[in-house]
Design an enzyme around this catalytic site. Structure first.
Site, PDB file in Angstrom:
ATOM      1  N   LYS B  87       0.834  -1.209   0.000  1.00 42.93           N
ATOM      2  CA  LYS B  87       0.000   0.000   0.000  1.00 42.93           C
ATOM      3  C   LYS B  87       0.872   1.264   0.000  1.00 42.93           C
ATOM      4  O   LYS B  87       0.377   2.364  -0.221  1.00 42.93           O
ATOM      5  CB  LYS B  87      -0.953   0.003   1.192  1.00 42.93           C
ATOM      6  CG  LYS B  87      -2.068  -1.014   1.027  1.00 42.93           C
ATOM      7  CD  LYS B  87      -3.146  -0.827   2.079  1.00 42.93           C
ATOM      8  CE  LYS B  87      -4.317  -1.736   1.816  1.00 42.93           C
ATOM      9  NZ  LYS B  87      -4.043  -3.154   2.031  1.00 42.93           N
ATOM     10  N   CYS B 171     -16.301  -1.235  13.623  1.00 36.47           N
ATOM     11  CA  CYS B 171     -15.119  -2.106  13.615  1.00 36.47           C
ATOM     12  C   CYS B 171     -14.406  -2.194  14.957  1.00 36.47           C
ATOM     13  O   CYS B 171     -13.779  -3.209  15.238  1.00 36.47           O
ATOM     14  CB  CYS B 171     -14.143  -1.696  12.509  1.00 36.47           C
ATOM     15  SG  CYS B 171     -13.426  -0.083  12.725  1.00 36.47           S
ATOM     16  N   MET B 172     -14.475  -1.173  15.794  1.00 37.26           N
ATOM     17  CA  MET B 172     -13.669  -1.173  17.014  1.00 37.26           C
ATOM     18  C   MET B 172     -14.473  -1.131  18.309  1.00 37.26           C
ATOM     19  O   MET B 172     -13.915  -1.241  19.390  1.00 37.26           O
ATOM     20  CB  MET B 172     -12.739   0.057  17.021  1.00 37.26           C
ATOM     21  CG  MET B 172     -11.679   0.052  15.969  1.00 37.26           C
ATOM     22  SD  MET B 172     -10.784  -1.498  15.884  1.00 37.26           S
ATOM     23  CE  MET B 172     -10.310  -1.709  17.574  1.00 37.26           C
ATOM     24  N   MET B 346     -11.219  -7.940  13.299  1.00 40.30           N
ATOM     25  CA  MET B 346     -12.661  -7.880  13.081  1.00 40.30           C
ATOM     26  C   MET B 346     -13.428  -9.112  13.543  1.00 40.30           C
ATOM     27  O   MET B 346     -14.610  -9.020  13.858  1.00 40.30           O
ATOM     28  CB  MET B 346     -12.969  -7.622  11.603  1.00 40.30           C
ATOM     29  CG  MET B 346     -12.593  -6.227  11.132  1.00 40.30           C
ATOM     30  SD  MET B 346     -13.344  -4.935  12.117  1.00 40.30           S
ATOM     31  CE  MET B 346     -11.939  -4.355  13.057  1.00 40.30           C
ATOM     32  N   GLY B 383      -8.193  -1.028  12.024  1.00 38.65           N
ATOM     33  CA  GLY B 383      -8.161  -1.039  10.572  1.00 38.65           C
ATOM     34  C   GLY B 383      -8.025   0.328   9.941  1.00 38.65           C
ATOM     35  O   GLY B 383      -7.804   0.443   8.736  1.00 38.65           O
ATOM     36  N   GLN B 384      -8.142   1.385  10.753  1.00 36.76           N
ATOM     37  CA  GLN B 384      -8.067   2.742  10.198  1.00 36.76           C
ATOM     38  C   GLN B 384      -6.950   3.509  10.909  1.00 36.76           C
ATOM     39  O   GLN B 384      -6.598   3.204  12.042  1.00 36.76           O
ATOM     40  CB  GLN B 384      -9.394   3.464  10.407  1.00 36.76           C
ATOM     41  CG  GLN B 384     -10.528   2.861   9.591  1.00 36.76           C
ATOM     42  CD  GLN B 384     -11.820   3.648   9.769  1.00 36.76           C
ATOM     43  OE1 GLN B 384     -12.133   4.507   8.981  1.00 36.76           O
ATOM     44  NE2 GLN B 384     -12.546   3.366  10.824  1.00 36.76           N
TER      45      GLN B 384
END
Lengths: 81, 806
Positions: B87, B171-172, B346, B383-384
């Site tokens: 990435k 997600c968290m 997740m 994830g972020q």
């Protein structure tokens, strides 16, 4: 012509490594450096676009005999955007 | 030697040095970023954290003539030590997609037509005035820390509501409630250094080989160098991570709770739990009536009794994991001579029992004493880039306030009123709507209780990422009085259905700060201009706030009549930062951050002054000033050898204990079946998730032609045995259907992931194939996080490739 500097971590199995190395050697976009300790392979890629460079790096991840691809540097300074 | 040869030579030198460091495991010395050896040498290099996942890698960004022209791993960064995952390519390229949004757009009939910023800001302000209580802000873990703080202040201090939530809820949220239930405070106690010291790495329902590759390769490289690190992968689907694992365990969806209880049962019954650690540092907890995050205290004997049904035989029956493997796991946890790190993401979070599962994972580490030493840690990944730094720490959530405070506590509300200098009572005691509730009310007619009339979305794509979108999103688009505002950098599924679209600046087109999964706060400066009229999300918020002030809205003034976002210049006069032309006259980020910093002490999340982050490649909180004036970060919280807040002489101190006795809580949580399971009508499990090529909803990565080519569309992964029964092969089209919707997808067999028999996997990156039209909106009772990982589905063969080609 973007240039990317990568390190490939090769599998432990000598057979897989040999397969990966011969596959890599066939791609004219790829220059291989000398493997360090037989497992860590410095690689430079030269592609027509940065996107192609990314695609190539992605495809190297999937190559039999390659465990991991780490990106060290991406230079797309000559790219017209 | 021409310039090209020189460039290639430099690139090879950089790769060879990196390869040597990987081979010999030496931390690289701090050196200058690699030179791109530009003739003329006018590339300017600056640091910035990567724009993508929660790992928090630092990159060096090369800028020339106002454009990003090169990206390199930052050699001074402890997180990634000069390396990046693939990435790293599109972190630079993501700025330059052909279809960046460059002007505000207002829906007129079927079209979105360009309007001025002034008009756009005025429209938003007037939507607020329609009814401030029905105006909601929905953001994400991609908000920078200052943006998130501004958003929180705008809603909580300005509008006097808590109708702000973020996609981190999706997600968290269960990770947060798991930490709170166990330690009384959010976020991991350990850090990435654990990956360099663990003897055993267990991945529970996550796939770091693809989603957090820089972290995973830290462990793989250790193994490649001959160190013994045992990898155990526990999940419902075979992934790339499973391929590296010494033990790869597949379990039936939702039965992870039974597995955790089964391990705890064996530790207790075999007497291999860490008695000394538990007696000194832990208490036991079980669910209360009514259920609360504090639960009720139970004794060790009661805990033991509750675990009794979870025998290896019973757990094997519930989970499908063999008794042998359960005993192997319990055997490892029962050893004092190995260090165990657990990672999860997740799987345990997107779970209707997510809080329970997170608590059980922490409990296993506490019960076995695998906690508080380098290599011994339960760590959830994000994830972020700033799910932790912004959403969790700033508290851009409907129940939260900055610095770990909660709306429910009067004392916390009063503290924020003082910091924000607003009248008593301005910070409402009424908790706002969490994500699913917010969108449900937005999609419900006003006369039927749908009291959210406007949602302003920033840095996220809910029309694609929310669950059960037919219910939560689509109806709002047919209701005349519902207004959707979306700030984004590219057209997305959400901008396309919006009434007002605002073009945003991205990453190094603005100043920023983020916080990663290991409590590391990082900073960067704006390096290039955003395209066209794209502008910072923070400016958009402040500009609307000021427009409201101009329109006489009292909420945008503090107690002394000053604008809530008043910033003084060096001359002591207010700078009109609501005007774009003046936004960068001062460093707004620094002003917002310094104000936010005042909120961080009560939960010992102390942050250093802004300028310290300018110098560093991130600092892990709590960051505490030393007698010599320097600032020291903390790697291992609650551990006496490193955490400055642990009382002298104590090995461990859980100083935010919910039982107020410095103890962490070991929870018992029973296995419960999921809200929806396969049956004769819908015989398959359906699980959704991510792929390496695309980041989340693909709004950025689908713009990169090669990535789109590599992974052009969503698919359904099936087990070969199921495919045979259905009479389908690779590429054949099938209809996947749940009780909420159906979707035609091509089959992918033997790909990088392999679901077990009776289960399906579909990625959610493809906006043309919205799998979230099929998912459940059932959610965890505490965290309100939905379960995207399991619902019941059926599959019908539609078209075979062979037939198609006839």
């Amino acid at each position: 012509m973007p240039i990317s500097s990568l390190v490939l971590t090769l599998d432990a199995s000598p057979e897989s490594r040999a397969l990966a190395l011969s596959e890599l050697a066939r791609d004219p976009r790829i220059t291989l450096g000398p493997p360090v300790e037989g497992r860590w392979l410095p690689v430079v890629t030269e592609t027509a676009s940065p996107y192609e460079g990314e695609e190539l790096a992605e495809s190297l991840r999937e190559l039999v005999g390659v465990s991991f691809v780490d990106v060290v540097m991406v230079d797309f300074s000559e790219e017209e955007r | 030697m021409d310039r090209r040869d020189f460039l290639k030579g430099s690139a090879m030198t950089a790769a060879t040095l990196a390869a040597s460091r990987l081979a010999y495991g030496q931390d690289r010395a701090a050196v200058e970023p690699p030179s791109t050896a530009r003739q003329g040498g006018d590339v300017q290099w600056n640091k910035a954290p990567c724009r993508f996942c929660g790992t928090g890698c630092h990159v060096q960004v090369g800028v020339q003539n106002g454009k990003v022209v090169a990206i390199a791993g930052d050699q001074k960064a402890p997180v990634n030590k000069g390396l990046l995952c693939v990435k790293g390519y599109h972190v630079g390229l993501a700025l330059y997609g052909q279809d960046r949004l460059t002007t505000p757009l207002l829906r007129k009939g079927d079209k979105q037509v360009p309007i001025s910023w002034e008009e756009a800001i005025d429209i938003i302000a007037r939507r607020v005035l329609k009814d401030p209580k029905g105006f909601a802000l929905y953001g994400s873990g991609q908000w920078t820390i200052p943006e998130g703080y501004a958003a929180s202040k705008f809603v909580k201090a300005g509008l006097g509501t808590h109708n702000i939530d973020a996609n981190a809820r999706l997600c968290m949220a269960s990770a947060v409630t798991g930490f709170l239930a166990t330690y009384g405070v959010d976020e991991p106690a350990g850090c990435y250094d654990d990956l360099d010291a663990c003897d055993v790495l267990i991945t529970w329902g996550n796939n770091p080989a693809e989603m957090h590759p820089v972290l995973f390769s830290r462990v793989i490289d250790r193994r490649s160098r001959g160190e013994k690190v045992t990898l155990i992968d526990i999940g419902t689907r075979k992934t790339r991570t499973s391929g590296f694992a010494d033990h790869s365990l597949r379990f039936k969806p939702n039965s992870d709770l039974a597995i955790a209880c089964g391990i705890a049962h064996l530790l207790v019954e075999n007497g291999t739990y860490d008695k000394a650690f538990v007696e000194a540092n832990c208490a036991f907890r079980a669910s209360s009536t009514p259920p609360t995050l504090e639960g009720k205290a139970i004794s060790f004997e009661e805990y033991r009794e509750l675990l009794k049904p979870y025998t290896p035989e019973k757990v094997e029956q519930l989970s499908g994991v063999s008794q042998k493997d359960l005993r192997m796991l319990a055997g490892l946890f029962g050893r004092r001579d190995v260090r165990i790190t657990s990672l999860w993401c997740m799987g345990p979070n997107q779970h209707t029992q997510g809080t329970a599962m997170n608590s059980l994972l922490h409990g296993l580490h506490l019960l076995s004493g695998h906690f508080g030493k380098p290599g011994d840690a339960p760590t959830s990944l994000t994830g972020q880039p700033s799910a932790c730094g912004t959403v969790r720490e700033v508290g851009t959530l409907s129940h939260a306030l900055p610095g770990g405070r909660v709306v429910a506590k009067a004392e916390h509300r009063a503290q924020m009123e003082e910091i924000w200098n607003v009248p008593a009572g301005r910070v409402s005691e009424k908790i706002g709507y969490h994500t699913v509730e917010m969108w449900k009310r937005f999609s419900t007619p006003t006369e039927q209780g749908g009291d959210v009339h406007t949602v302003w979305v920033q840095v996220t794509n809910p029309a694609q990422s929310l669950p059960n979108t037919h219910k939560l999103v689509d109806p709002s688009r047919k209701l005349a009085d519902k207004f959707l505002i979306v700030s984004d950098v590219y057209p997305t599924a959400t901008t396309r259905i919006a009434d007002l679209v605002l073009p945003s600046a991205m990453w190094v087109e603005k100043n920023g700060m983020v916080g990663n999964s290991e409590r590391r706060t990082q900073q960067w400066f704006k390096l290039v201009q955003p395209p066209g009229q794209a502008r910072d999300d923070g400016w958009q918020l402040i500009s609307v706030a000021h427009r409201l002030l101009e329109l006489g809205f009292a909420g945008m003034k503090d107690k002394d009549g000053r604008f809530l976002f008043d910033v003084k210049g060096k001359d002591g006069r207010s700078v009109p930062i609501w005007e774009w032309s003046h936004y960068y006259d001062v460093n707004v980020d620094e002003h917002l951050f310094e104000e936010y910093r005042k909120t961080t002490r009560i939960k010992h999340k102390d942050l250093a002054p802004y300028q310290e982050y300018v110098k560093a490649r991130g600092l892990r909180w709590p960051v505490v000033q030393q007698p010599d004036g320097s600032w020291r970060e903390t790697r291992f919280r609650f551990s006496g050898f490193d955490d400055p807040y642990v009382k002298k002489g104590r090995d461990i101190q859980f100083y935010h204990s919910t039982s107020h006795d410095d103890r962490a809580q070991i929870w018992f949580q029973p296995y419960e079946p999921p809200p929806e399971s396969p049956d004769s009508e819908y015989p398959f499990w359906l699980c959704t998730g991510r792929v390496i090529e695309h980041w989340h909803t693909g709004s950025v990565t689908m713009r990169i032609p090669q990535l789109r080519r590599a992974m052009p569309q969503a698919y359904v992964e099936m087990n070969r045995a199921d495919a045979r029964k259905l009479g389908v092969d690779n590429g054949d089209l099938v209809t996947v259907e749940t009780r909420r919707g159906k979707l035609d997808l091509p089959v992918w067999l033997g790909g990088r992931g392999e679901p077990v028999e009776g289960s399906l996997f579909v990625p959610f990156f493809d906006e043309r194939l919205l799998i979230n039209e099929l998912t459940l909106d059932a959610h965890d009772p505490f965290s309100k996080q939905p379960d995207y990982k399991k619902c019941a589905a059926r599959v019908r063969r539609r078209e075979r490739v062979a037939e198609k080609q006839k």
